[in-house]
Design a protein around this motif. Structure first.
Motif, PDB file in Angstrom:
ATOM      1  N   LEU A  33       1.215  20.328  13.485  1.00  0.00           N
ATOM      2  CA  LEU A  33       1.899  19.296  12.737  1.00  0.00           C
ATOM      3  C   LEU A  33       0.897  18.004  12.492  1.00  0.00           C
ATOM      4  CD1 LEU A  33       4.699  18.562  11.721  1.00  0.00           C
ATOM      5  CD2 LEU A  33       5.138  17.675  13.923  1.00  0.00           C
ATOM      6  N   GLY A  34       0.054  18.098  13.401  1.00  0.00           N
ATOM      7  CA  GLY A  34      -0.993  16.950  12.857  1.00  0.00           C
ATOM      8  C   GLY A  34      -1.928  17.378  12.052  1.00  0.00           C
ATOM      9  N   ALA A  35      -2.083  18.652  11.791  1.00  0.00           N
ATOM     10  CA  ALA A  35      -2.882  19.132  10.462  1.00  0.00           C
ATOM     11  C   ALA A  35      -2.219  19.023   9.305  1.00  0.00           C
ATOM     12  CB  ALA A  35      -3.411  20.619  10.798  1.00  0.00           C
ATOM     13  N   VAL A  36      -0.816  19.082   9.503  1.00  0.00           N
ATOM     14  CA  VAL A  36       0.088  18.698   8.108  1.00  0.00           C
ATOM     15  C   VAL A  36      -0.210  17.330   7.651  1.00  0.00           C
ATOM     16  CG1 VAL A  36       2.306  18.820   7.409  1.00  0.00           C
ATOM     17  CG2 VAL A  36       1.663  20.811   8.682  1.00  0.00           C
ATOM     18  N   ARG A  37       0.096  16.415   8.922  1.00  0.00           N
ATOM     19  CA  ARG A  37      -0.187  15.042   8.537  1.00  0.00           C
ATOM     20  C   ARG A  37      -1.473  14.725   7.721  1.00  0.00           C
ATOM     21  NH1 ARG A  37       2.992  11.362   6.888  1.00  0.00           N
ATOM     22  NH2 ARG A  37       1.297  11.459   5.315  1.00  0.00           N
TER      23      ARG A  37
ATOM     24  N   LEU B 137      -1.421  15.682   4.371  1.00  0.00           N
ATOM     25  CA  LEU B 137      -0.815  14.590   3.553  1.00  0.00           C
ATOM     26  C   LEU B 137      -1.432  13.390   3.195  1.00  0.00           C
ATOM     27  CD1 LEU B 137       2.876  15.320   5.090  1.00  0.00           C
ATOM     28  CD2 LEU B 137       2.138  16.140   3.018  1.00  0.00           C
ATOM     29  N   ASP B 138      -2.233  12.926   4.222  1.00  0.00           N
ATOM     30  CA  ASP B 138      -2.914  11.792   4.022  1.00  0.00           C
ATOM     31  C   ASP B 138      -4.009  11.987   2.995  1.00  0.00           C
ATOM     32  OD1 ASP B 138      -1.528  10.441   5.906  1.00  0.00           O
ATOM     33  OD2 ASP B 138      -2.899  10.652   7.631  1.00  0.00           O
ATOM     34  N   GLU B 139      -4.573  13.398   3.105  1.00  0.00           N
ATOM     35  CA  GLU B 139      -5.700  13.642   2.025  1.00  0.00           C
ATOM     36  C   GLU B 139      -5.260  13.628   0.409  1.00  0.00           C
ATOM     37  OE1 GLU B 139      -9.581  14.714   0.392  1.00  0.00           O
ATOM     38  OE2 GLU B 139      -8.686  13.830   2.255  1.00  0.00           O
ATOM     39  N   VAL B 140      -3.888  14.232   0.552  1.00  0.00           N
ATOM     40  CA  VAL B 140      -3.290  14.043  -0.976  1.00  0.00           C
ATOM     41  C   VAL B 140      -3.092  12.646  -1.180  1.00  0.00           C
ATOM     42  CG1 VAL B 140      -1.101  14.981  -1.952  1.00  0.00           C
ATOM     43  CG2 VAL B 140      -2.350  16.601  -0.737  1.00  0.00           C
ATOM     44  N   ASP B 141      -2.304  12.081  -0.433  1.00  0.00           N
ATOM     45  CA  ASP B 141      -1.944  10.615  -0.664  1.00  0.00           C
ATOM     46  C   ASP B 141      -3.602  10.064  -1.288  1.00  0.00           C
ATOM     47  OD1 ASP B 141       0.381  10.858  -0.315  1.00  0.00           O
ATOM     48  OD2 ASP B 141       0.262   9.879   1.626  1.00  0.00           O
ATOM     49  N   SER B 142      -4.706  10.030  -0.719  1.00  0.00           N
ATOM     50  CA  SER B 142      -5.827   9.565  -0.675  1.00  0.00           C
ATOM     51  C   SER B 142      -6.335  10.084  -2.344  1.00  0.00           C
ATOM     52  CB  SER B 142      -6.741   9.879   0.319  1.00  0.00           C
ATOM     53  OG  SER B 142      -8.180   9.455   0.112  1.00  0.00           O
ATOM     54  N   ARG B 143      -6.424  11.139  -2.447  1.00  0.00           N
ATOM     55  CA  ARG B 143      -6.907  11.769  -3.725  1.00  0.00           C
ATOM     56  C   ARG B 143      -6.061  11.249  -5.006  1.00  0.00           C
ATOM     57  NH1 ARG B 143     -10.492  16.032  -3.553  1.00  0.00           N
ATOM     58  NH2 ARG B 143     -11.299  16.646  -1.645  1.00  0.00           N
TER      59      ARG B 143
END
Length: 231
Positions: A204-208, A211-217
Protein backbone atom coordinates in the motif's frame (compact mmCIF):
# COMPACT_ATOMS: atom_id res chain seq x y z
CA UNK A 1 18.27 0.74 2.19
CA UNK A 2 18.22 2.39 -1.23
CA UNK A 3 19.46 5.84 -2.22
CA UNK A 4 17.49 8.47 -4.12
CA UNK A 5 18.32 6.89 -7.46
CA UNK A 6 16.95 3.53 -6.32
CA UNK A 7 20.34 1.84 -5.98
CA UNK A 8 21.21 -0.40 -3.04
CA UNK A 9 24.49 1.39 -2.39
CA UNK A 10 24.84 0.13 1.21
CA UNK A 11 25.44 -3.40 2.42
CA UNK A 12 22.50 -5.79 2.23
CA UNK A 13 21.86 -9.22 3.79
CA UNK A 14 20.66 -10.40 0.38
CA UNK A 15 23.46 -12.00 -1.69
CA UNK A 16 24.18 -10.02 -4.84
CA UNK A 17 22.26 -6.93 -3.74
CA UNK A 18 25.07 -4.91 -2.15
CA UNK A 19 25.31 -2.66 -5.21
CA UNK A 20 22.25 -3.41 -7.32
CA UNK A 21 20.26 -1.02 -9.51
CA UNK A 22 16.73 -2.49 -9.72
CA UNK A 23 15.27 0.71 -11.20
CA UNK A 24 17.62 0.54 -14.20
CA UNK A 25 17.12 -3.21 -14.53
CA UNK A 26 13.33 -2.95 -14.61
CA UNK A 27 13.46 0.23 -16.69
CA UNK A 28 14.67 -1.77 -19.68
CA UNK A 29 11.64 -4.06 -19.43
CA UNK A 30 8.83 -1.59 -18.75
CA UNK A 31 7.90 1.58 -20.59
CA UNK A 32 6.59 3.25 -17.43
CA UNK A 33 8.70 5.09 -14.82
CA UNK A 34 10.16 2.83 -12.11
CA UNK A 35 10.52 3.87 -8.47
CA UNK A 36 12.32 1.85 -5.80
CA UNK A 37 11.97 2.28 -2.05
CA UNK A 38 12.81 0.45 1.17
CA UNK A 39 10.03 -1.73 2.62
CA UNK A 40 10.06 -0.20 6.13
CA UNK A 41 9.75 3.30 4.70
CA UNK A 42 6.89 2.28 2.42
CA UNK A 43 5.05 0.69 5.32
CA UNK A 44 5.47 3.87 7.39
CA UNK A 45 3.94 5.91 4.57
CA UNK A 46 1.01 3.50 4.34
CA UNK A 47 0.28 3.62 8.07
CA UNK A 48 0.01 7.40 7.96
CA UNK A 49 -2.05 7.33 4.77
CA UNK A 50 -4.53 4.54 5.50
CA UNK A 51 -3.44 2.86 8.71
CA UNK A 52 -3.04 3.29 12.45
CA UNK A 53 -1.31 6.69 12.39
CA UNK A 54 -3.53 8.83 10.16
CA UNK A 55 -3.86 11.42 12.92
CA UNK A 56 -0.11 11.79 13.56
CA UNK A 57 2.71 13.74 11.92
CA UNK A 58 5.60 12.28 13.93
CA UNK A 59 5.74 8.50 13.67
CA UNK A 60 8.18 5.68 14.27
CA UNK A 61 7.05 2.62 12.34
CA UNK A 62 8.46 -0.73 13.44
CA UNK A 63 8.45 -3.55 10.89
CA UNK A 64 8.64 -6.60 13.14
CA UNK A 65 9.19 -10.12 11.90
CA UNK A 66 12.10 -12.47 11.41
CA UNK A 67 13.88 -9.24 10.48
CA UNK A 68 13.33 -5.95 12.30
CA UNK A 69 13.47 -2.50 10.72
CA UNK A 70 12.07 1.00 11.14
CA UNK A 71 10.60 3.80 9.03
CA UNK A 72 10.34 7.41 10.16
CA UNK A 73 7.71 10.08 9.46
CA UNK A 74 8.60 13.52 10.87
CA UNK A 75 6.49 16.64 10.41
CA UNK A 76 4.29 14.58 8.11
CA UNK A 77 7.16 13.74 5.76
CA UNK A 78 9.00 10.47 5.18
CA UNK A 79 12.60 10.84 6.33
CA UNK A 80 15.00 8.90 4.15
CA UNK A 81 18.32 10.43 5.19
CA UNK A 82 21.17 11.50 2.93
CA UNK A 83 21.82 7.99 1.63
CA UNK A 84 18.43 6.40 2.29
CA UNK A 85 19.50 4.75 5.56
CA UNK A 86 17.49 6.77 8.09
CA UNK A 87 15.97 4.50 10.74
CA UNK A 88 18.46 1.66 10.22
CA UNK A 89 19.32 1.60 13.91
CA UNK A 90 19.30 -2.19 13.89
CA UNK A 91 22.71 -2.10 12.21
CA UNK A 92 24.14 -1.16 15.63
CA UNK A 93 24.84 -4.52 17.30
CA UNK A 94 24.27 -3.09 20.78
CA UNK A 95 20.63 -2.54 19.82
CA UNK A 96 20.14 -6.34 19.52
CA UNK A 97 17.48 -6.21 16.81
CA UNK A 98 19.38 -8.78 14.75
CA UNK A 99 19.10 -11.40 17.47
CA UNK A 100 15.79 -10.43 19.13
CA UNK A 101 13.69 -12.97 17.14
CA UNK A 102 16.03 -15.77 18.29
CA UNK A 103 14.22 -15.79 21.64
CA UNK A 104 11.08 -16.88 19.80
CA UNK A 105 12.86 -19.52 17.75
CA UNK A 106 14.41 -21.27 20.76
CA UNK A 107 11.41 -21.44 23.09
CA UNK A 108 11.22 -24.75 25.06
CA UNK A 109 8.34 -26.99 24.08
CA UNK A 110 8.15 -25.82 20.49
CA UNK A 111 7.48 -28.57 17.90
CA UNK A 112 10.76 -29.64 16.32
CA UNK A 113 9.24 -29.50 12.84
CA UNK A 114 8.16 -25.85 13.10
CA UNK A 115 9.65 -23.57 10.43
CA UNK A 116 10.92 -20.09 11.33
CA UNK A 117 7.68 -18.22 10.72
CA UNK A 118 5.60 -21.02 12.24
CA UNK A 119 7.80 -21.07 15.34
CA UNK A 120 7.08 -17.44 16.15
CA UNK A 121 3.34 -17.94 15.60
CA UNK A 122 3.44 -20.98 17.90
CA UNK A 123 5.19 -19.01 20.66
CA UNK A 124 2.75 -16.11 20.43
CA UNK A 125 -0.23 -18.45 20.63
CA UNK A 126 1.30 -20.37 23.53
CA UNK A 127 1.92 -17.09 25.36
CA UNK A 128 -1.68 -16.11 24.69
CA UNK A 129 -2.75 -19.43 26.24
CA UNK A 130 -0.67 -18.75 29.34
CA UNK A 131 2.40 -20.94 28.70
CA UNK A 132 5.15 -19.75 31.06
CA UNK A 133 8.10 -20.51 28.74
CA UNK A 134 6.38 -18.79 25.82
CA UNK A 135 5.64 -15.70 27.90
CA UNK A 136 9.28 -15.61 28.96
CA UNK A 137 10.38 -15.82 25.32
CA UNK A 138 8.05 -12.96 24.36
CA UNK A 139 9.28 -10.87 27.28
CA UNK A 140 12.91 -11.39 26.25
CA UNK A 141 12.05 -10.57 22.64
CA UNK A 142 10.34 -7.31 23.62
CA UNK A 143 13.20 -6.42 25.96
CA UNK A 144 15.66 -6.56 23.07
CA UNK A 145 13.21 -4.85 20.72
CA UNK A 146 12.73 -1.98 23.18
CA UNK A 147 16.40 -0.99 23.12
CA UNK A 148 16.26 0.22 19.52
CA UNK A 149 12.75 1.60 19.79
CA UNK A 150 13.71 3.62 22.86
CA UNK A 151 16.75 5.04 21.06
CA UNK A 152 14.53 6.26 18.23
CA UNK A 153 11.94 7.64 20.64
CA UNK A 154 14.58 9.53 22.65
CA UNK A 155 16.10 10.97 19.46
CA UNK A 156 12.86 11.89 17.67
CA UNK A 157 10.13 12.23 20.33
CA UNK A 158 7.36 10.84 18.09
CA UNK A 159 3.66 11.01 18.83
CA UNK A 160 3.09 7.39 17.80
CA UNK A 161 5.06 4.16 17.53
CA UNK A 162 3.33 1.70 15.21
CA UNK A 163 4.09 -1.99 15.66
CA UNK A 164 3.73 -3.56 12.21
CA UNK A 165 5.07 -6.32 10.01
CA UNK A 166 4.27 -10.02 10.15
CA UNK A 167 4.44 -10.20 13.93
CA UNK A 168 1.79 -7.49 14.28
CA UNK A 169 -0.84 -10.23 14.04
CA UNK A 170 0.18 -11.00 17.61
CA UNK A 171 0.28 -7.40 18.82
CA UNK A 172 -2.15 -8.32 21.60
CA UNK A 173 0.63 -10.40 23.15
CA UNK A 174 3.55 -8.07 22.38
CA UNK A 175 2.38 -4.50 23.05
CA UNK A 176 1.91 -4.91 26.80
CA UNK A 177 5.44 -6.19 27.51
CA UNK A 178 6.90 -3.76 24.97
CA UNK A 179 5.17 -0.82 26.66
CA UNK A 180 6.54 -1.88 30.05
CA UNK A 181 10.07 -2.11 28.66
CA UNK A 182 9.87 1.26 26.93
CA UNK A 183 8.75 3.01 30.09
CA UNK A 184 12.08 2.02 31.65
CA UNK A 185 14.02 3.97 29.00
CA UNK A 186 11.89 6.79 27.57
CA UNK A 187 11.54 10.26 29.05
CA UNK A 188 8.12 10.60 27.42
CA UNK A 189 6.13 7.61 26.26
CA UNK A 190 4.56 7.93 22.82
CA UNK A 191 1.34 6.14 21.97
CA UNK A 192 2.03 2.52 21.09
CA UNK A 193 -0.34 1.20 18.42
CA UNK A 194 -0.71 -1.99 16.41
CA UNK A 195 -0.72 -1.77 12.64
CA UNK A 196 -4.15 -1.97 11.03
CA UNK A 197 -2.68 -2.91 7.65
CA UNK A 198 -0.52 -5.92 8.55
CA UNK A 199 1.22 -7.52 5.59
CA UNK A 200 -0.45 -5.12 3.15
CA UNK A 201 1.38 -2.06 4.46
CA UNK A 202 4.45 -2.30 2.19
CA UNK A 203 2.41 -2.77 -0.99
CA UNK A 204 0.00 0.00 0.00
CA UNK A 205 2.94 2.32 0.65
CA UNK A 206 4.18 1.55 -2.85
CA UNK A 207 0.78 2.58 -4.23
CA UNK A 208 1.07 5.89 -2.37
CA UNK A 209 4.59 6.39 -3.76
CA UNK A 210 3.28 5.80 -7.28
CA UNK A 211 0.38 8.22 -6.78
CA UNK A 212 2.78 10.89 -5.51
CA UNK A 213 4.95 10.38 -8.60
CA UNK A 214 1.92 10.77 -10.88
CA UNK A 215 0.92 13.97 -9.07
CA UNK A 216 4.45 15.32 -9.36
CA UNK A 217 4.63 14.61 -13.09
CA UNK A 218 1.23 16.14 -13.77
CA UNK A 219 2.13 19.30 -11.89
CA UNK A 220 5.54 19.60 -13.54
CA UNK A 221 3.87 19.30 -16.95
CA UNK A 222 1.59 22.22 -16.09
CA UNK A 223 -1.52 20.06 -15.94
CA UNK A 224 -4.13 20.61 -13.27
CA UNK A 225 -6.89 18.43 -11.97
CA UNK A 226 -10.26 19.13 -13.61
CA UNK A 227 -12.51 21.49 -11.71
CA UNK A 228 -16.25 21.22 -11.33
CA UNK A 229 -18.25 23.47 -13.66
CA UNK A 230 -19.75 26.59 -12.15
CA UNK A 231 -23.47 26.65 -11.60
Amino acid sequence: PVDRSGRTSLSSPLPGWSEADPAAHLGTRFSCPVQVENDCKLAAVAERWRGAAQDADDIVYLLAGLRTGAGLILDGTLRRGHGGAAGEIGALKAVRWLTAPDHLQSCPGMPATAAEGEAAAWVFQAARDGDRDARTAVRRYTRDLAVGVAALVLALDPQVVVYGGGFSRSADVVLGPLHRELTKHCLRMPELRASTLGDESVALGAVRLALDEVDSRLLSDGLAAPTAPRR
